[in-house]
Design an enzyme around this catalytic site. Structure first.
Site, PDB file in Angstrom:
ATOM      1  N   GLN A   1       0.823  -1.062  -0.159  1.00 40.19           N
ATOM      2  CA  GLN A   1      -0.068  -0.044  -0.020  1.00 40.19           C
ATOM      3  C   GLN A   1       0.702   1.346   0.003  1.00 40.19           C
ATOM      4  OE1 GLN A   1      -3.041  -1.341   0.071  1.00 40.19           O
ATOM      5  NE2 GLN A   1      -3.210  -2.860   1.322  1.00 40.19           N
TER       6      GLN A   1
ATOM      7  N   ASP B   1      -5.108  -0.079  -8.181  1.00 45.87           N
ATOM      8  CA  ASP B   1      -4.726  -1.307  -7.278  1.00 45.87           C
ATOM      9  C   ASP B   1      -5.848  -2.159  -7.367  1.00 45.87           C
ATOM     10  OD1 ASP B   1      -4.199  -2.776  -4.987  1.00 45.87           O
ATOM     11  OD2 ASP B   1      -5.498  -1.428  -3.530  1.00 45.87           O
TER      12      ASP B   1
ATOM     13  N   ASP C   1      -4.863  -9.482 -10.100  1.00 45.45           N
ATOM     14  CA  ASP C   1      -4.025  -9.907 -11.304  1.00 45.45           C
ATOM     15  C   ASP C   1      -4.798 -10.036 -12.365  1.00 45.45           C
ATOM     16  OD1 ASP C   1      -1.435 -10.777  -9.616  1.00 45.45           O
ATOM     17  OD2 ASP C   1      -2.994 -11.808  -8.575  1.00 45.45           O
TER      18      ASP C   1
ATOM     19  N   GLY D   1     -13.933  -0.568 -12.970  1.00 45.24           N
ATOM     20  CA  GLY D   1     -12.853   0.567 -13.215  1.00 45.24           C
ATOM     21  C   GLY D   1     -12.662   1.163 -14.687  1.00 45.24           C
TER      22      GLY D   1
HETATM   23  N1  AAT Z   1      -4.944  -3.659  -1.771  1.00 43.51           N
HETATM   24  C1  AAT Z   1      -5.083  -4.944  -1.938  1.00 43.51           C
HETATM   25  C2  AAT Z   1      -4.547  -5.418  -3.112  1.00 43.51           C
HETATM   26  C3  AAT Z   1      -5.454  -5.795  -4.123  1.00 43.51           C
HETATM   27  S1  AAT Z   1      -6.866  -5.340  -3.984  1.00 43.51           S
HETATM   28  C4  AAT Z   1      -7.559  -5.361  -5.719  1.00 43.51           C
HETATM   29  C5  AAT Z   1      -9.126  -5.002  -5.649  1.00 43.51           C
HETATM   30  O1  AAT Z   1      -9.468  -4.618  -6.943  1.00 43.51           O
HETATM   31  C6  AAT Z   1     -10.030  -5.969  -5.143  1.00 43.51           C
HETATM   32  O2  AAT Z   1     -10.898  -5.468  -4.303  1.00 43.51           O
HETATM   33  C7  AAT Z   1     -10.988  -6.240  -6.537  1.00 43.51           C
HETATM   34  O3  AAT Z   1     -12.313  -6.413  -6.436  1.00 43.51           O
HETATM   35  C8  AAT Z   1     -10.724  -4.893  -7.377  1.00 43.51           C
HETATM   36  N2  AAT Z   1     -10.853  -5.113  -8.719  1.00 43.51           N
HETATM   37  C9  AAT Z   1     -10.762  -6.338  -9.591  1.00 43.51           C
HETATM   38  N3  AAT Z   1     -11.135  -5.933 -11.062  1.00 43.51           N
HETATM   39  C10 AAT Z   1     -11.723  -4.452 -10.899  1.00 43.51           C
HETATM   40  C11 AAT Z   1     -12.034  -3.740 -11.877  1.00 43.51           C
HETATM   41  N4  AAT Z   1     -12.503  -4.232 -13.267  1.00 43.51           N
HETATM   42  N5  AAT Z   1     -12.659  -2.545 -11.482  1.00 43.51           N
HETATM   43  C12 AAT Z   1     -12.548  -2.160 -10.303  1.00 43.51           C
HETATM   44  N6  AAT Z   1     -11.973  -2.767  -9.210  1.00 43.51           N
HETATM   45  C13 AAT Z   1     -11.264  -4.136  -9.695  1.00 43.51           C
HETATM   46  C14 AAT Z   1      -4.488  -6.255  -5.104  1.00 43.51           C
HETATM   47  C15 AAT Z   1      -3.792  -7.558  -4.860  1.00 43.51           C
HETATM   48  C16 AAT Z   1      -2.806  -8.095  -5.913  1.00 43.51           C
HETATM   49  C17 AAT Z   1      -2.407  -9.577  -5.713  1.00 43.51           C
HETATM   50  C18 AAT Z   1      -1.212 -10.115  -6.222  1.00 43.51           C
HETATM   51  N7  AAT Z   1      -0.986 -11.225  -6.333  1.00 43.51           N
END
Ligand code: AAT
Length: 294
Positions: free
Chosen positions: A65, A159, A162, A141
Site C-alpha cells: 500500500q 490497485d 491480477d 474501473g
Molecule cells: N490493496 C489490496 C490489493 C489488491 S486488491 C484488488 C481489488 O481490485 C479487489 O478489491 C478487486 O475487487 C478490485 N478489482 C478487480 N477488478 C476490478 C475492476 N475491473 N474494476 C474495479 N476494481 C476491480 C490487489 C492484490 C494483488 C494480488 C497480487 N498477487
C-alpha cells in the site's frame, strides 16, 4: 494439501504456492464477481483472499500500500485530485490521507463485498474510508475511467487484482488510453504489475502496453511482499510528460501525519522512505535485460 494450511495454488504461478497456517476462518462468501475469504493466520495476522489469491495480510500490507501510493505521489507536487481503481480494502486511501493538499479522492471498486468485509474485519485498512474527501463508486474501473472528464486527476492508482480475472482489461491498451486522457498533463499513474521472478514476459507486455500510450516516462518498480507469489510485486509508473521518477520531490519526512475522521493523527510510515523510493526503480540484471528499452 495439508489440513489447516491455506495454499495459493494458481495457474499464473505454476509449480509453486505460498502456504500459510490457518488459525481460524473468519469469513467466507461469494459475491457476484469472486470468492471472498478472510482467515486468521498463525504468522501474518488476518489475510484477505479473492478467488484463491492472497490480496493482503495485516503483517505485510504496508509494503504494497505504501509503495503503490508514495512512489507516484512523491513524484509530483501538491496533488489535489486522485483516482483509485480497485483498492476496496481502503489501504491505499489510508496512505493518501498523508497528503493534506488532496481535495478529492474517487475510488472505483468493482465488488462491494470487498469494502464491506474490509470495514468489518480490517479496521487498520478501512480507516482510509474515514476521510471526508473520499467519494466511493461501486462498479467496473474500466467504464469509470472511460467516462471520467479529461485532464481531471493528478494521480491515478490502479490497485486491482491480477490480470487473470475481473481485472483483465486493466492491463490492456484501451484502458490506459482512457487513463492517460483522465490524467492532468503533469499527472502520474501507478499500476499493479507482476513479479519479474514469475513471468517476466507478462511484465514486459504490461510495460510495452504502457509505452504505447504514455510518451513521457514509463518505469518499472518493485517491492517486497512476503505473502505475494515469489515475495516480490512489480509496479508500473507512467506519465504523459517526462518525470524523473528516481528523484522524489516530496520527502518521507512530510508523510508522518494522516488526516482521518476530522483529526490529524501521527502515523509513522512502516515501509516507504525516500532512499527506498530511488532503489525501487533499480533492477537486477536478469530483469533489466528484458524490461529496459535499449
Ligand atoms: N490493496 C489490496 C490489493 C489488491 S486488491 C484488488 C481489488 O481490485 C479487489 O478489491 C478487486 O475487487 C478490485 N478489482 C478487480 N477488478 C476490478 C475492476 N475491473 N474494476 C474495479 N476494481 C476491480 C490487489 C492484490 C494483488 C494480488 C497480487 N498477487
Amino acid at each position: 494439501i495439508m489440513a489447516g494450511w491455506f495454499s495459493e495454488i494458481n495457474r499464473m504461478w505454476p509449480g509453486e504456492a505460498l502456504s500459510l497456517q490457518v488459525d481460524k476462518i473468519v469469513f467466507q462468501g461469494k459475491s457476484e464477481f469472486q470468492d471472498v475469504l478472510v482467515f486468521e493466520s498463525r504468522s501474518h495476522g488476518r489475510v484477505l483472499v479473492l478467488d484463491g489469491v492472497i490480496q493482503l495480510s495485516e503483517r505485510d500490507e504496508c509494503s504494497y500500500q505504501e509503495m503503490i501510493t508514495h512512489l507516484p505521489l512523491c513524484s509530483i507536487s501538491n496533488p489535489t485530485k486522485v483516482l483509485v481503481v480497485g483498492g476496496g480494502d481502503g489501504g491505499v486511501l489510508r496512505e493518501l490521507a498523508r497528503y493534506p493538499s488532496i481535495e478529492r479522492i474517487d475510488l472505483c471498486e468493482l465488488d462491494k463485498m470487498v469494502i464491506d468485509v474490509a470495514k468489518e474485519y480490517f479496521p487498520g485498512l478501512a480507516c482510509g474510508f474515514d476521510n471526508p474527501v473520499v467519494t466511493l463508486h461501486i462498479g467496473d474501473g474500466v467504464s469509470f475511467v472511460r467516462n471520467a472528464p479529461p485532464e481531471t486527476y493528478d494521480a491515478i492508482l490502479i490497485d486491482s487484482t491480477d490480470p487473470d480475472g475481473p481485472a483483465k482489461e486493466l492491463f490492456e491498451v484501451p484502458f490506459y488510453q482512457a487513463v492517460a486522457r483522465a490524467l492532468r498533463p503533469r499527472g502520474v499513474m501507478c499500476a499493479l504489475s507482476e513479479s519479474p521472478w514469475l513471468n517476466i514476459q507478462t511484465v514486459k507486455n504490461h510495460l510495452d502496453v504502457c509505452r504505447q500510450v504514455f510518451k513521457g516516462s514509463v518505469r518499472f518498480a518493485w517491492t517486497t511482499v512476503p505473502t505475494y507469489p515469489s515475495g516480490v510485486i512489480g509496479l508500473v509508473l507512467c506519465s504523459k510528460e517526462a518525470i524523473d521518477f528516481e528523484k522524489p520531490v516530496v520527502s518521507d519526512k512530510a508523510l508522518g501525519t494522516m488526516q482521518l475522521g476530522g483529526a490529524s493523527l501521527k502515523h509513522p510510515l512502516k515501509y516507504y522512505n525516500s532512499a527506498l523510493h530511488a532503489s525501487a526503480l533499480c533492477l537486477p540484471e536478469f530483469a533489466k535485460n528484458v524490461l529496459t528499452v535499449k
